[in-house]
Design an enzyme around this catalytic site. Sequence first.
Site, PDB file in Angstrom:
ATOM      1  N   SER A  67       0.699   7.681  -2.823  1.00 49.98           N
ATOM      2  CA  SER A  67       1.263   6.311  -3.682  1.00 49.98           C
ATOM      3  C   SER A  67      -0.047   5.584  -3.398  1.00 49.98           C
ATOM      4  O   SER A  67      -0.510   5.529  -1.923  1.00 49.98           O
ATOM      5  CB  SER A  67       2.677   6.769  -3.194  1.00 49.98           C
TER       6      SER A  67
ATOM      7  N   GLY B  15       0.493  -5.291   0.833  1.00 42.26           N
ATOM      8  CA  GLY B  15       2.101  -6.147   0.900  1.00 42.26           C
ATOM      9  C   GLY B  15       3.150  -5.817  -0.571  1.00 42.26           C
ATOM     10  O   GLY B  15       3.850  -6.149  -0.378  1.00 42.26           O
TER      11      GLY B  15
ATOM     12  N   CYS C 120       6.910   2.115   4.545  1.00 40.72           N
ATOM     13  CA  CYS C 120       5.263   1.072   4.259  1.00 40.72           C
ATOM     14  C   CYS C 120       5.590   0.335   6.580  1.00 40.72           C
ATOM     15  O   CYS C 120       7.147  -0.130   6.503  1.00 40.72           O
ATOM     16  CB  CYS C 120       6.091   0.094   3.667  1.00 40.72           C
TER      17      CYS C 120
ATOM     18  N   THR D  54       1.551   5.805   6.726  1.00 34.80           N
ATOM     19  CA  THR D  54       0.210   5.325   6.935  1.00 34.80           C
ATOM     20  C   THR D  54       1.218   4.805   9.081  1.00 34.80           C
ATOM     21  O   THR D  54       2.164   4.588   9.262  1.00 34.80           O
ATOM     22  CB  THR D  54      -1.111   3.750   6.936  1.00 34.80           C
TER      23      THR D  54
ATOM     24  N   GLY E 293      -2.407  12.579   4.735  1.00 32.35           N
ATOM     25  CA  GLY E 293      -2.134  11.559   5.809  1.00 32.35           C
ATOM     26  C   GLY E 293      -4.046  12.849   6.407  1.00 32.35           C
ATOM     27  O   GLY E 293      -4.066  13.130   7.266  1.00 32.35           O
TER      28      GLY E 293
ATOM     29  N   GLY F  67      -5.209  10.564  -0.217  1.00 28.59           N
ATOM     30  CA  GLY F  67      -5.476   8.433   0.063  1.00 28.59           C
ATOM     31  C   GLY F  67      -6.743   8.617  -0.558  1.00 28.59           C
ATOM     32  O   GLY F  67      -7.660   8.389  -1.561  1.00 28.59           O
TER      33      GLY F  67
HETATM   34  C1  LIG Z   1      -5.125   1.504  -0.119  1.00 32.62           C
HETATM   35  C2  LIG Z   1      -3.361   1.316   0.339  1.00 32.62           C
HETATM   36  C3  LIG Z   1      -2.107   1.325  -0.050  1.00 32.62           C
HETATM   37  C4  LIG Z   1      -0.778   2.208  -0.168  1.00 32.62           C
HETATM   38  N1  LIG Z   1       0.102   1.890  -0.312  1.00 32.62           N
HETATM   39  C5  LIG Z   1       1.350   2.844  -0.190  1.00 32.62           C
HETATM   40  C6  LIG Z   1       2.165   2.472  -1.496  1.00 32.62           C
HETATM   41  O1  LIG Z   1       2.061   1.658  -1.897  1.00 32.62           O
HETATM   42  N2  LIG Z   1       3.227   3.297  -0.766  1.00 32.62           N
HETATM   43  C7  LIG Z   1       3.252   4.805   0.070  1.00 32.62           C
HETATM   44  O2  LIG Z   1       4.198   4.560   0.029  1.00 32.62           O
HETATM   45  N3  LIG Z   1       1.959   4.562   0.685  1.00 32.62           N
HETATM   46  C8  LIG Z   1       0.813   3.892   0.426  1.00 32.62           C
HETATM   47  N4  LIG Z   1      -0.019   4.064   0.942  1.00 32.62           N
HETATM   48  C9  LIG Z   1       0.242   5.354   1.801  1.00 32.62           C
HETATM   49  C10 LIG Z   1       0.114   6.713   1.327  1.00 32.62           C
HETATM   50  O3  LIG Z   1       0.213   6.949   0.417  1.00 32.62           O
HETATM   51  C11 LIG Z   1      -1.059   7.718   2.219  1.00 32.62           C
HETATM   52  O4  LIG Z   1       0.555   7.929   2.972  1.00 32.62           O
HETATM   53  C12 LIG Z   1      -1.567   7.610   3.340  1.00 32.62           C
HETATM   54  O5  LIG Z   1      -3.072   6.560   3.111  1.00 32.62           O
HETATM   55  C13 LIG Z   1      -1.957   8.624   4.416  1.00 32.62           C
HETATM   56  O6  LIG Z   1      -3.011   9.415   3.850  1.00 32.62           O
HETATM   57  P1  LIG Z   1      -4.799   9.352   3.699  1.00 32.62           P
HETATM   58  O7  LIG Z   1      -5.298   9.241   4.482  1.00 32.62           O
HETATM   59  O8  LIG Z   1      -5.313  10.086   2.597  1.00 32.62           O
HETATM   60  O9  LIG Z   1      -4.807   8.321   2.642  1.00 32.62           O
HETATM   61  C14 LIG Z   1      -1.192   3.593   1.047  1.00 32.62           C
HETATM   62  C15 LIG Z   1      -2.503   3.864   1.458  1.00 32.62           C
HETATM   63  C16 LIG Z   1      -3.310   2.529   1.053  1.00 32.62           C
HETATM   64  C17 LIG Z   1      -5.104   3.179   2.075  1.00 32.62           C
END
Ligand SMILES: Cc1cc2nc3c(=O)[nH]c(=O)nc-3n(C[C@H](O)[C@H](O)[C@H](O)COP(=O)(O)O)c2cc1C
Length: 306
Positions: free
Chosen positions: A23, A74, A131, A194, A244, A266
């Site tokens: 997401s 946000g 979040c 995160t 992650g 992500g």
């Molecule tokens: C720029 C950005 C925006 C994100 N927006 C959301 C969001 O709207 N909703 C959500 O559940 N997670 C959001 N996440 C978290 C990611 O979905 C994911 O859980 C997290 O980045 C860990 O995975 P990754 O290391 O592969 O990025 C966001 C992450 C990033 C970097």
Amino acid sequence: MKSNPLKTRLASLQLENPTALASGILGYSTESLQRIAEAGAGAVVTKSVGLTPRMGYPNPTVVQASDGIINAMGLPNPGIAEYASEIRHTKNVIAIPLIVSVYGYTAEEYAQVAKTATAAGADAVELNVSCPHVKETGSEIGQNPTLLKDTVRKVKAATSKPVIVKLSPNVTDIVETAQAATTAGADALTATNTVRAIAINTETALPILSNTRGGLSGPAIKPIALRAVYDIHEQVNTPIIGCGGVTTWQDAVEFLLAGATAIQIGTAIAQQNPAVFTAINRGITAYLKKKKLGSVKEIVGQAHRH
Ligand SMILES: Cc1cc2nc3c(=O)[nH]c(=O)nc-3n(C[C@H](O)[C@H](O)[C@H](O)COP(=O)(O)O)c2cc1C
């Protein structure tokens, strides 16, 4: 004809392979979700959408960290009433499961957004109860097992589609929140969102993000998310989606061995490109062949056999 070794099942969703878009990474538009589907993902998750539109924070909302990024966007979003037509459009264009990520300020709001998303055609909803940088939305719900159970129960009553709960790593014991979500009827768990973080500019002597604090993603958090999956798999019998820092096929296989049924990607897409889906799927296929296994399902949780 040979059967597809990557095919798997997540709750009632049939996936051609165990990879999904996480997401928030490419927003909401049909075009960007279609690009990810064409790049080989097994499913897509939209950016989180709430009951009413939200502006999000001013820039800077993203800062580079070593081996990852820190973001505090946000939760900018158009609101579910506006987004519902885009969900309908996306469903007409992509063939893979469309998972709509939902956030709210109360259990009732989560349920309302989930109901509208389902009516528009979402194949599943993922509850963003984690979040780390918007006060009073998900993270407080996701850190409180009682509030979490109430939210999941209300969402389950509002939709017949699978309800996925995205857990926060920012808790003392993630197994406790995983159990609370499961008790309330969650069909799958995403581990994790995160990790709470901050970056400071030495010249201005001030925090860099406009929101001061943010959430860390990317390779830096992989061992944290991997342990969350391992711990949950040991205690809870609900399908897990690992999330992650997944960047290579080896990362994906580690999550599967720890107990994940599928994985979300992500930051690797933001930092590399959507070709990462094909690369990871090829790598998993070659791994299964080398291990003389016929299905990706056979490696789920294998790291627990010792
Ligand atoms: C720029 C950005 C925006 C994100 N927006 C959301 C969001 O709207 N909703 C959500 O559940 N997670 C959001 N996440 C978290 C990611 O979905 C994911 O859980 C997290 O980045 C860990 O995975 P990754 O290391 O592969 O990025 C966001 C992450 C990033 C970097």
